[in-house]
Design an enzyme around this catalytic site. Sequence first.
Site, PDB file in Angstrom:
ATOM      1  N   CYS A  67       0.830  -1.203   0.000  1.00 42.61           N
ATOM      2  CA  CYS A  67       0.000   0.000   0.000  1.00 42.61           C
ATOM      3  C   CYS A  67       0.871   1.263   0.000  1.00 42.61           C
ATOM      4  O   CYS A  67       2.084   1.209   0.159  1.00 42.61           O
ATOM      5  CB  CYS A  67      -0.910   0.007   1.223  1.00 42.61           C
ATOM      6  SG  CYS A  67      -0.012   0.161   2.778  1.00 42.61           S
ATOM      7  N   ALA A  70       3.075   1.799   2.983  1.00 42.16           N
ATOM      8  CA  ALA A  70       4.290   0.973   2.939  1.00 42.16           C
ATOM      9  C   ALA A  70       5.366   1.657   2.098  1.00 42.16           C
ATOM     10  O   ALA A  70       6.541   1.680   2.473  1.00 42.16           O
ATOM     11  CB  ALA A  70       3.988  -0.409   2.367  1.00 42.16           C
ATOM     12  N   ARG A 101      11.790  -5.407   6.490  1.00 48.82           N
ATOM     13  CA  ARG A 101      12.452  -5.207   5.194  1.00 48.82           C
ATOM     14  C   ARG A 101      13.963  -5.433   5.282  1.00 48.82           C
ATOM     15  O   ARG A 101      14.645  -5.466   4.299  1.00 48.82           O
ATOM     16  CB  ARG A 101      12.144  -3.789   4.724  1.00 48.82           C
ATOM     17  CG  ARG A 101      12.621  -3.427   3.328  1.00 48.82           C
ATOM     18  CD  ARG A 101      11.908  -2.162   2.904  1.00 48.82           C
ATOM     19  NE  ARG A 101      12.384  -1.544   1.721  1.00 48.82           N
ATOM     20  CZ  ARG A 101      12.958  -0.346   1.674  1.00 48.82           C
ATOM     21  NH1 ARG A 101      13.166   0.325   2.791  1.00 48.82           N
ATOM     22  NH2 ARG A 101      13.304   0.190   0.540  1.00 48.82           N
ATOM     23  N   HIS A 201       5.798   6.341  -2.530  1.00 42.94           N
ATOM     24  CA  HIS A 201       7.128   6.864  -2.894  1.00 42.94           C
ATOM     25  C   HIS A 201       7.010   8.337  -3.272  1.00 42.94           C
ATOM     26  O   HIS A 201       7.791   9.166  -2.827  1.00 42.94           O
ATOM     27  CB  HIS A 201       7.696   6.131  -4.117  1.00 42.94           C
ATOM     28  CG  HIS A 201       7.858   4.660  -3.944  1.00 42.94           C
ATOM     29  ND1 HIS A 201       7.733   3.773  -4.999  1.00 42.94           N
ATOM     30  CD2 HIS A 201       8.144   3.909  -2.854  1.00 42.94           C
ATOM     31  CE1 HIS A 201       7.951   2.551  -4.559  1.00 42.94           C
ATOM     32  NE2 HIS A 201       8.188   2.602  -3.266  1.00 42.94           N
TER      33      HIS A 201
END
Length: 549
Positions: A67, A70, A101, A201
């Site tokens: 999503c 994230a 991660r 991002h």
Amino acid sequence: MYEDGLMRPGLPDAASVKEEMLKKYPPKVARKRSKQIILNKVQENQDVPEVLANSRTIPGILTMRGCAYAGCKGVVLGPTRDILQIVHGPIGCSFYAWLTRRNQTRPKDLESVNYMPYALSTDMQEDEIIFGGEKKLKKAIEEAIKIFNPKAIGIFSTCPVGLIGDDVHAVAREMEEKFPGVNIFGFSCEGYKGVSQSAGHHIANNKVFTDVVGQLDKPKDGNFRLNILGEYNIGGDAFEIERIVELCGLDLHSTFSGNSEYDEFASAHTADLNVVMCHRSINYLAEMMEQKYGIPWFKVNFVGAEATAKSFRKIAQYFGDAKLIERTEKTIALEMEEVAKVRDDVRKRCQGKLAMLFVGGSRAHHYQELFREIGMETLSAGYEFAHRDDYEGRKVLPSIVIDADTRNIEELTVTPDETRYNPRKSEAELQAMKNDGFEFADYEGMMPDMLNKSLIIDDLNHHEAEILIEKYKPDIFCAGIKEKYVVQKSGIPMKQLHSYDYSGPYAGFKGAINFYKEIDRLVNSRMFKLVKAPWNESPELAATYNWKS
Ligand code: CFM
């Protein structure tokens, strides 16, 4: 240019595999998916077929995507160790983003802070969902400042924040007034903000650009100062890249955001070059820093020994200093000795084996380099959330249709900074370099680099992955944790290319050596062939779609 046709005798025809995938879908779904499952065809001029990308996943399909939250909190900001990150939301959003991660960090000394092991959340409850959560957020910020006394705080919005209308930006402003020494900024990165983590991002890039970069006019020492954008230090990759940077005699100003600190971000506008590793997650920041501060950027790839060498050569060439170029060549020659030894040995056992890569927005491309170095080919690959430019190259940017989901994310208008815009190279210098074949602000994309008739699949789902495995029986399948165990139970070795399982680094020269050895162990182990999947041993319920067209 690659030759036509795939690849190993006896492999099924890619067109028939695509057909098999589509067969199970209702017609409308099949129509959409057929634009996302593409037989590659590279023309002389590097043109490739168009892929439908960055589009909504069809409800009901088991996607590999994440999503927007994230992409913003986990991916772009997560690896910074001294921005205190407060997640405004229910606890699960924090818990499941808590270092899974495997982005690593190394504080500079004992005094340096590292907040990464913490997971700070406002832990929203029913009360906040009904009456609003701003009060609790303010309290959380006060409490956090008292405990940690940080330079900067990032507030990350999860889905309910947008749904109930909490204004994290107003809270940030108010708290900044109350605590003037702390830079506090909020991200409207609610999970639903886009079709995937890619939206996150962009949201992260925007805020880091407006609220962090440019806050500190303090250049680091050195003649060859660069920023590395889009490298997140998974499994220690950034450490290996830093090692090579030092050996070559370059001066790393900051990495966005692996092994990084707030001050490095804040003063990143003083560096003289931006190189972009992961184009998907950070091309926005590279573009905006060029427009505002005059810092040129180009794409690099530190995955693959040859690609690493090529990238460092290009960086040295950019600075154009004879001593730097010589030192870079020396470093490459020295490092390649060991690389070549391991590579040649491993290649004997891996030559001709076949890989599939379905990862995020850049690794499905980058890792093909590493496989190629040990003689392995990629017969199918795709991204979870990349855009057309990552598949087809940046030259298609003008033809990308902006849909409503993309329009949802703010596109900043950037103008040159009145005092700090400083073109690092003159127009004439840039032109001369371009005439010599030096490319700036470019990315050629994944598909021109792949064999004809290989299958390119955007937003691969579970059903299609099963068909790929059944039809092609690849020697290795690379994806993430959600795919891992199904693949292994099918008797195929599986490598996580997000977290690297428990291993790494894979970037740079030492990383390449690690990767060769690990792939050798995986594809040449007989273990997985002995696996009997539970669904082959005991009967299961089966069903078909009940649909009306
Ligand atoms: Fe860039 Fe990444 Fe990737 Fe990415 Fe990611 Fe990642 Fe990835 Mo997982 S930033 S696009 S959102 S290279 S977390 S470090 S491995 S999906 S291919």
